[in-house]
Design an enzyme around this catalytic site. Structure first.
Site, PDB file in Angstrom:
ATOM      1  N   LYS A 167      26.872  12.206  33.134  1.00  0.00           N
ATOM      2  CA  LYS A 167      26.313  12.437  34.470  1.00  0.00           C
ATOM      3  C   LYS A 167      25.221  13.508  34.417  1.00  0.00           C
ATOM      4  O   LYS A 167      24.126  13.310  34.919  1.00  0.00           O
ATOM      5  CB  LYS A 167      27.413  12.884  35.446  1.00  0.00           C
ATOM      6  CG  LYS A 167      28.482  11.848  35.696  1.00  0.00           C
ATOM      7  CD  LYS A 167      29.499  12.327  36.708  1.00  0.00           C
ATOM      8  CE  LYS A 167      30.293  13.541  36.257  1.00  0.00           C
ATOM      9  NZ  LYS A 167      31.155  13.306  35.088  1.00  0.00           N
ATOM     10  N   THR A 168      25.573  14.638  33.832  1.00  0.00           N
ATOM     11  CA  THR A 168      24.607  15.732  33.783  1.00  0.00           C
ATOM     12  C   THR A 168      23.405  15.327  32.923  1.00  0.00           C
ATOM     13  O   THR A 168      22.256  15.618  33.278  1.00  0.00           O
ATOM     14  CB  THR A 168      25.282  17.008  33.234  1.00  0.00           C
ATOM     15  OG1 THR A 168      26.453  17.255  34.016  1.00  0.00           O
ATOM     16  CG2 THR A 168      24.372  18.208  33.328  1.00  0.00           C
ATOM     17  N   ASP A 199      24.264  18.577  40.838  1.00  0.00           N
ATOM     18  CA  ASP A 199      25.337  18.314  39.869  1.00  0.00           C
ATOM     19  C   ASP A 199      26.666  18.838  40.438  1.00  0.00           C
ATOM     20  O   ASP A 199      26.671  19.719  41.298  1.00  0.00           O
ATOM     21  CB  ASP A 199      25.023  19.033  38.542  1.00  0.00           C
ATOM     22  CG  ASP A 199      25.832  18.448  37.378  1.00  0.00           C
ATOM     23  OD1 ASP A 199      26.567  17.456  37.588  1.00  0.00           O
ATOM     24  OD2 ASP A 199      25.729  18.973  36.251  1.00  0.00           O
ATOM     25  N   GLU A 200      27.785  18.322  39.971  1.00  0.00           N
ATOM     26  CA  GLU A 200      29.120  18.764  40.402  1.00  0.00           C
ATOM     27  C   GLU A 200      29.246  18.728  41.929  1.00  0.00           C
ATOM     28  O   GLU A 200      29.750  19.663  42.552  1.00  0.00           O
ATOM     29  CB  GLU A 200      29.412  20.196  39.896  1.00  0.00           C
ATOM     30  CG  GLU A 200      29.177  20.416  38.409  1.00  0.00           C
ATOM     31  CD  GLU A 200      30.330  19.973  37.525  1.00  0.00           C
ATOM     32  OE1 GLU A 200      31.318  19.448  38.070  1.00  0.00           O
ATOM     33  OE2 GLU A 200      30.222  20.126  36.301  1.00  0.00           O
ATOM     34  N   GLN A 216      37.377  15.965  39.318  1.00  0.00           N
ATOM     35  CA  GLN A 216      37.135  17.311  38.809  1.00  0.00           C
ATOM     36  C   GLN A 216      36.874  18.297  39.935  1.00  0.00           C
ATOM     37  O   GLN A 216      36.254  19.349  39.726  1.00  0.00           O
ATOM     38  CB  GLN A 216      35.964  17.298  37.828  1.00  0.00           C
ATOM     39  CG  GLN A 216      36.290  16.514  36.569  1.00  0.00           C
ATOM     40  CD  GLN A 216      35.161  16.586  35.552  1.00  0.00           C
ATOM     41  OE1 GLN A 216      34.891  17.637  34.990  1.00  0.00           O
ATOM     42  NE2 GLN A 216      34.501  15.472  35.334  1.00  0.00           N
ATOM     43  N   ARG A 264      37.554  18.344  28.079  1.00  0.00           N
ATOM     44  CA  ARG A 264      36.536  19.164  27.398  1.00  0.00           C
ATOM     45  C   ARG A 264      36.510  18.856  25.907  1.00  0.00           C
ATOM     46  O   ARG A 264      35.583  19.184  25.194  1.00  0.00           O
ATOM     47  CB  ARG A 264      36.799  20.675  27.572  1.00  0.00           C
ATOM     48  CG  ARG A 264      36.791  21.227  28.984  1.00  0.00           C
ATOM     49  CD  ARG A 264      35.577  20.845  29.762  1.00  0.00           C
ATOM     50  NE  ARG A 264      35.841  19.671  30.596  1.00  0.00           N
ATOM     51  CZ  ARG A 264      34.891  18.908  31.132  1.00  0.00           C
ATOM     52  NH1 ARG A 264      33.625  19.180  30.937  1.00  0.00           N
ATOM     53  NH2 ARG A 264      35.193  17.853  31.860  1.00  0.00           N
TER      54      ARG A 264
END
Ligand code: ATP
Ligand code: MG
Length: 707
Positions: free
Chosen positions: A33-34, A230-231, A261, A630
């Site tokens: 995504k990022t 983002d996020e 998340q 992660r």
């Protein structure tokens, strides 16, 4: 050279090439995504010739914003050269708001040079307000009220609107709600008089500015023609409003996130923003990314099976072609130190055998206070590490303050410690008083503490303060005496230390230093961790009394702090090559080849606070999901059977989330029967190093004029 998109997958490419209008990229962890967002920004600049000034990228932390900017810069550089990204804004919400408010402060009733208040100032203002409206701050904790006011602002609630919110808050009783409701508007008025804003005001007033001033709104709609976030799952209501207002005209809003998340609900983040994006922006397109490029399929499967238990989530299919990969290892150890020792040894072994740099490893924990034992173990194995988003344990202010109190009790001649804590908590002993006493002490060759015990000196020298100083002196002397009477046993000393903190009003002092109630709880956890470390301490040589035992403990702490500081100084040489220690919250968006998730136990994950409050564990489960995802290649989940608390072993149970991972994905390793994980040589070497350090510290203490 045109921007190369050929290694992106079809969905990612669609997102990059998407023309205009609202776009949602909703996908699971590690699906790029990022990365896609970075490519889209680069594409806008290089292929569509949008000026970088017209693009606004928003990210969650400064670190993430900086990393993103770097990536976009590198992508653009290949096509257009160095200067091509000049004017590009990739920043956090708060920095953006400061920029807008400085330019138009007068429109919301401030001057452009407004100050941004720190926590202490905020508390001072609130306490004054509470006094004015006759609310007793001994009954109503100002920190709690401040936290609640912040919560209301995050939801963009005016004082009037916030009333019901306060009264219905599950976090506090109704009388607290009334106190919060009656102080909020007065607090805001007072800040305006001071031309000051607190952190939450930055967002709050930006909403107000954009809502009430059509021309300003128009200006920024025109200026930022493309906004990318983002996020997005962690935006709160006020941030959501800012985005709506800024994109009113063009709706060129590309948001990227993962509802699984969302981990800032406790600060007002609302995942319905991402889940209902299509309702907020009816013309929105949605792109899902399904391939995870980060993790082996085994790690991914474990993560998926944990998060699948949550209700109200957007269903996702995530897959990885990175192969099954190595087994996930659940490691059970006897107690805290064995856990830390295991992790440090594993990192050492793994690093050497597989030739991995230290930067491949991360240790993830739920609370900052868990870092201490791991720092200690890594130092013991001379493994370089860095703590992200925080100081090393012994460098934290509350830890240093408590240690200074104890040092003064053990060594009343320790002027430096006395100066550190004479106003911790506030006693109104200012610089002038200390100067007067210091000069006298210097002339008489006495320590400050000695002078503070003499009313015949205090009365003429600092008449107004003599009462409070004598009280302080008496308290410290009393505590010193009771310490001497103790046996040299950890348990007795822990009880004493706990009691000393109560008498020193340490909790109050810690809270006075904090931004909000949540921060206060975290800092207090550090102090409690310090108490636990006394319980785990054993004297190398001989100690006859509790005082000697405690003094040895304090020496050990000085030694550890010196080592940590030395590591800090050497950081520049090996800047990047360090093991990373960080909280699960801090790890969002990052990735590491080898991840150790530690303390996977009830009480840590889910955190005891959430267990006490009996709320739903959705957010804690999402934190667990963030942690697992992660990891790229290897994942270790460690837990212990007992944690030493206040000198006694307390049994621990495995985290409820562990049971959701299918057994065939995990190899269980029970190390709790192995008596001591360190080799004999290592132990000998370690002991001799400790002895040398202790000798050094003793020599230093002897050199000090006051000691
Ligand atoms: P998170 O949910 O944790 O924020 P994310 O969805 O933002 O993750 P990224 O951090 O952008 O994912 O990417 C995860 C990893 O996958 C990175 O190492 C990135 O370089 C890599 N990656 C992304 N897209 C591709 C691709 N098309 N081909 C190969 N690797 C990719
Ligand atoms: Mg990301």
């Amino acid at each position: 050279m045109a921007l190369q998109l050929n290694h992106l997958n079809a969905c990612q490419r669609n997102a990059v090439l998407f023309s205009n209008g609202p776009l949602l990229i909703l996908a699971g962890a590690g699906s790029g995504k990022t990365s896609t967002m970075a490519y889209r920004m680069a594409h806008l600049i290089t292929e569509r010739h949008i000026s970088p000034r017209e693009i606004l990228g928003l990210s969650f932390t400064n670190k993430a914003a900086m990393e993103l900017k770097e990536r976009v810069k590198n992508l653009v550089k290949k096509s257009l050269g160095r200067k091509a990204v000049q004017g590009l804004s990739i920043t956090t919400f708060h920095s953006l708001c400061v920029r807008l408010l400085r330019a138009h402060a007068e429109r919301v009733g401030f001057q452009s040079d407004f100050t941004i208040m720190d926590q202490n100032d905020q508390l001072d203002v609130l306490k004054q307000v509470l006094r004015n409206i006759k609310i007793d701050e001994r009954r109503f904790d100002p920190d709690v009220i401040l936290f609640e006011i912040g919560q209301a602002k995050n939801r963009f609630m005016s004082p009037e609107q916030a009333e019901t919110f306060f009264l219905e808050s599950k976090r506090m009783s109704p009388d607290y709600g009334i106190a919060a409701a009656s102080s909020y508007s007065r607090y805001q008025e007072q800040l305006k008089i001071l031309n000051a804003m607190d952190f939450d005001d930055l967002i709050f007033y930006t909403v107000q500015l954009l809502e009430s001033q059509a021309d300003v709104r128009e200006k920024y709609n025109f200026q930022f023609r493309h906004i990318l976030v983002d996020e997005y799952q962690d935006t709160n209501a006020a941030q959501f409003k800012i985005l709506r207002l800024l994109t009113e005209r063009h709706q060129n809003l590309c948001v990227v996130g993962d509802d699984d998340q969302s981990i800032y609900g406790w600060r007002g983040a609302d995942p319905s923003h991402i889940l209902e994006f299509g309702r907020h922006y009816p013309s929105a397109q949605m792109i899902a990314l399904e391939q995870n490029y980060r993790s082996t399929s085994r790690i991914l499967e474990a993560a998926n099976s944990v998060i699948a238990q949550n209700r109200n989530r957007y269903p996702k299919k995530l897959w990885s072609d990175r192969g099954v990969g190595e087994a996930i290892t659940e490691v059970i150890l006897e107690e805290d130190r064995a856990e830390a020792e295991f992790v440090a040894k594993e990192i050492f072994k793994n690093g050497q055998e597989k030739n991995r740099p230290w930067s491949d490893f991360a240790i993830l924990y739920r609370s900052n206070s868990q870092s201490r034992v791991f720092e200690e173990a890594l130092r013991r194995h001379t493994i370089p590490y860095k703590i992200v988003g925080g100081l090393s344990f012994l460098a934290r202010k509350e830890v240093k303050d408590v240690l200074a109190c104890w040092r003064l009790i053990v060594n009343p001649k320790d002027d430096a410690s006395l100066r550190r804590i004479i106003n911790w908590p506030a006693r109104g002993v200012g610089r002038t008083t200390l100067e007067a006493l210091g000069t006298y002490a210097f002339e008489k060759k006495q320590s400050l503490f000695e002078v503070m015990g003499q009313s015949s000196v205090l009365n003429p020298l600092v008449p107004k303060k003599s009462g409070v100083i004598l009280e302080f002196w008496a308290l410290m002397t009393r505590l010193g005496r009771s310490l001497t009477e103790l046996p040299a046993e950890a348990e007795a000393v822990v009880t004493w230390a706990k009691d000393s903190l109560q008498q020193l009003q340490a909790r109050q002092a810690v809270e006075d230093d904090c931004d909000d109630a949540v921060q206060a709880v975290k800092k207090w956890e550090n102090v409690e961790e310090l108490l636990h470390s006394i319980g785990q301490f054993s004297v190398e040589g001989e100690a006859q009394t509790g005082r000697q035992f405690f003094s040895e403990f304090l020496n050990r702490m000085s030694l550890e702090a010196q080592e940590a500081e030395k590591d800090e100084e050497q950081k520049d040489d090996s800047k990047k090559n360090q093991v990373t220690l960080l909280t699960l919250h801090g790890a969002k968006g990052l990735e590491y080849p080898v991840v150790y998730m530690v303390g996977v136990e009830e009480g840590f994950l889910p955190h005891k606070r959430t267990i006490d409050e009996a709320v739903d564990f959705g957010e804690e489960r999402r934190l667990c999901y963030v942690g697992i995802t992660r990891a790229k290649d290897m994942l270790f989940l460690t837990r212990v059977k007992n944690r030493i608390r206040y000198g006694k072993p307390m049994p621990r149970t495995p985290s409820r989330f562990l049971t959701d991972i299918p057994k065939d994905l995990i190899v269980r390793q029970d190390e709790s029967d192995i008596p001591d994980p360190t080799s004999k040589e290592q132990q000998v070497e370690h002991e001799s190093r400790i002895k040398n350090y202790l000798a050094e510290i003793r020599a230093n203490l002897m050199k000090r004029p006051s000691g």
